[in-house]
Design a protein around this motif. Structure first.
Motif, PDB file in Angstrom:
ATOM      1  N   THR A  57       0.775  -1.130   0.185  1.00 54.24           N
ATOM      2  CA  THR A  57       0.045  -0.114   0.037  1.00 54.24           C
ATOM      3  C   THR A  57       1.064   1.199   0.043  1.00 54.24           C
ATOM      4  O   THR A  57       1.817   1.220   0.740  1.00 54.24           O
ATOM      5  CB  THR A  57      -0.915  -0.071   1.258  1.00 54.24           C
ATOM      6  N   ASP A  60      -2.386  -3.163  -3.281  1.00 54.11           N
ATOM      7  CA  ASP A  60      -2.815  -4.540  -4.101  1.00 54.11           C
ATOM      8  C   ASP A  60      -3.347  -5.206  -2.709  1.00 54.11           C
ATOM      9  O   ASP A  60      -3.447  -6.536  -2.865  1.00 54.11           O
ATOM     10  CB  ASP A  60      -1.420  -5.053  -4.640  1.00 54.11           C
ATOM     11  N   PHE A 114      -5.872  -3.524  -0.374  1.00 52.76           N
ATOM     12  CA  PHE A 114      -7.229  -2.878  -0.148  1.00 52.76           C
ATOM     13  C   PHE A 114      -8.058  -2.758  -1.498  1.00 52.76           C
ATOM     14  O   PHE A 114      -7.073  -2.213  -2.376  1.00 52.76           O
ATOM     15  CB  PHE A 114      -7.083  -1.678   0.818  1.00 52.76           C
ATOM     16  N   THR A 115      -9.333  -2.603  -1.173  1.00 53.90           N
ATOM     17  CA  THR A 115     -10.146  -2.226  -2.525  1.00 53.90           C
ATOM     18  C   THR A 115      -9.892  -0.531  -2.827  1.00 53.90           C
ATOM     19  O   THR A 115      -9.664   0.027  -1.820  1.00 53.90           O
ATOM     20  CB  THR A 115     -11.593  -2.570  -2.271  1.00 53.90           C
ATOM     21  N   ARG A 116     -10.011  -0.266  -4.030  1.00 51.42           N
ATOM     22  CA  ARG A 116     -10.197   1.254  -4.305  1.00 51.42           C
ATOM     23  C   ARG A 116     -11.141   1.933  -3.584  1.00 51.42           C
ATOM     24  O   ARG A 116     -10.831   2.976  -2.755  1.00 51.42           O
ATOM     25  CB  ARG A 116     -10.337   1.366  -5.812  1.00 51.42           C
ATOM     26  N   HIS A 132     -12.217   1.205  -0.356  1.00 53.53           N
ATOM     27  CA  HIS A 132     -11.550   1.180   0.976  1.00 53.53           C
ATOM     28  C   HIS A 132     -10.604   2.436   1.117  1.00 53.53           C
ATOM     29  O   HIS A 132     -10.469   3.218   2.096  1.00 53.53           O
ATOM     30  CB  HIS A 132     -11.301  -0.344   1.618  1.00 53.53           C
ATOM     31  N   GLU A 185     -14.285  -2.964   6.283  1.00 53.47           N
ATOM     32  CA  GLU A 185     -15.357  -2.136   5.163  1.00 53.47           C
ATOM     33  C   GLU A 185     -16.740  -2.689   5.850  1.00 53.47           C
ATOM     34  O   GLU A 185     -16.964  -3.857   5.816  1.00 53.47           O
ATOM     35  CB  GLU A 185     -15.092  -2.930   3.836  1.00 53.47           C
ATOM     36  N   SER A 194     -21.312  -3.113   1.857  1.00 57.87           N
ATOM     37  CA  SER A 194     -21.103  -4.260   0.901  1.00 57.87           C
ATOM     38  C   SER A 194     -21.872  -3.560  -0.333  1.00 57.87           C
ATOM     39  O   SER A 194     -22.950  -3.729  -0.290  1.00 57.87           O
ATOM     40  CB  SER A 194     -21.394  -5.755   1.256  1.00 57.87           C
TER      41      SER A 194
END
Length: 179
Positions: free
Chosen positions: A88, A102, A104-106, A108, A139, A142
């Motif tokens: 990150t 690579d 965490f999601t965009r 988040h 998160e 959802s």
């Protein structure tokens, strides 16, 4: 008449913030996972990066002077560093934040960015702490579940309206038949 075949969806080349030396940043990250100019609380940022790494977040922190022309330049820099360093990467300017991960999601990342922005050049350490604290939170939204619920409500509404229409049509047909 000439027709152009240029696509409006052609990705643009990554544009780094002005006066950015990618090689110098990578070299500066090598020892303590922080690349920051003099005058910033580098030791505080080093402590935050080390703490994040102890908690499983492979974090690299980069600080640039001022604000670049556009905020997207910070994300471009984070992406370029992320291709090399992985994990990150968070890039702070005076008021903006750019990220790559690579892990965490965009969604988040952007949720964590939102609370770290607009803190000013004297509060980069505070912004980094807020960013890491938000990354550590699970998160809670959802989007898949929200989309499915909305879709279910939509289908139920359409089905209900269809039944009302059918019953009205049957009622009118019953009124027309002579007895």
């Amino acid at each position: 008449m000439t027709v152009s075949r240029t696509s409006v969806f052609t990705p643009m080349k990554a544009e780094l913030p002005p006066n950015t030396d990618l090689k110098a940043i990578i070299a500066d990250l090598a020892d303590d996972h922080v690349a920051a100019p003099a005058g910033r609380d580098k030791q505080g940022l080093i402590d935050i990066a080390a703490d994040a790494r102890e908690r499983g977040i492979q974090l690299d922190i980069i600080v640039v002077q001022g604000n670049p022309g556009i905020e997207a330049n910070l994300r471009d820099l984070a992406n370029e560093v992320g291709k090399i360093e992985h994990g990150t990467v968070v890039v702070f300017s005076d008021d903006w934040v750019g990220t790559y991960s690579d892990q965490f999601t965009r969604g988040h990342l952007e949720w964590a960015e939102d609370k770290a922005k607009y803190r000013g050049p004297d509060h980069t350490t505070e912004a980094a702490r807020v960013f890491v604290d938000r990354l550590e939170q699970p998160e809670t939204v959802s989007w898949t579940v929200i989309t499915l619920v909305i879709l279910g409500v939509l289908i139920a509404t359409i089905g209900g309206l269809y039944l009302v229409k059918v019953r009205r049509a049957q009622g009118r047909a019953g009124e027309r038949t002579p007895v």
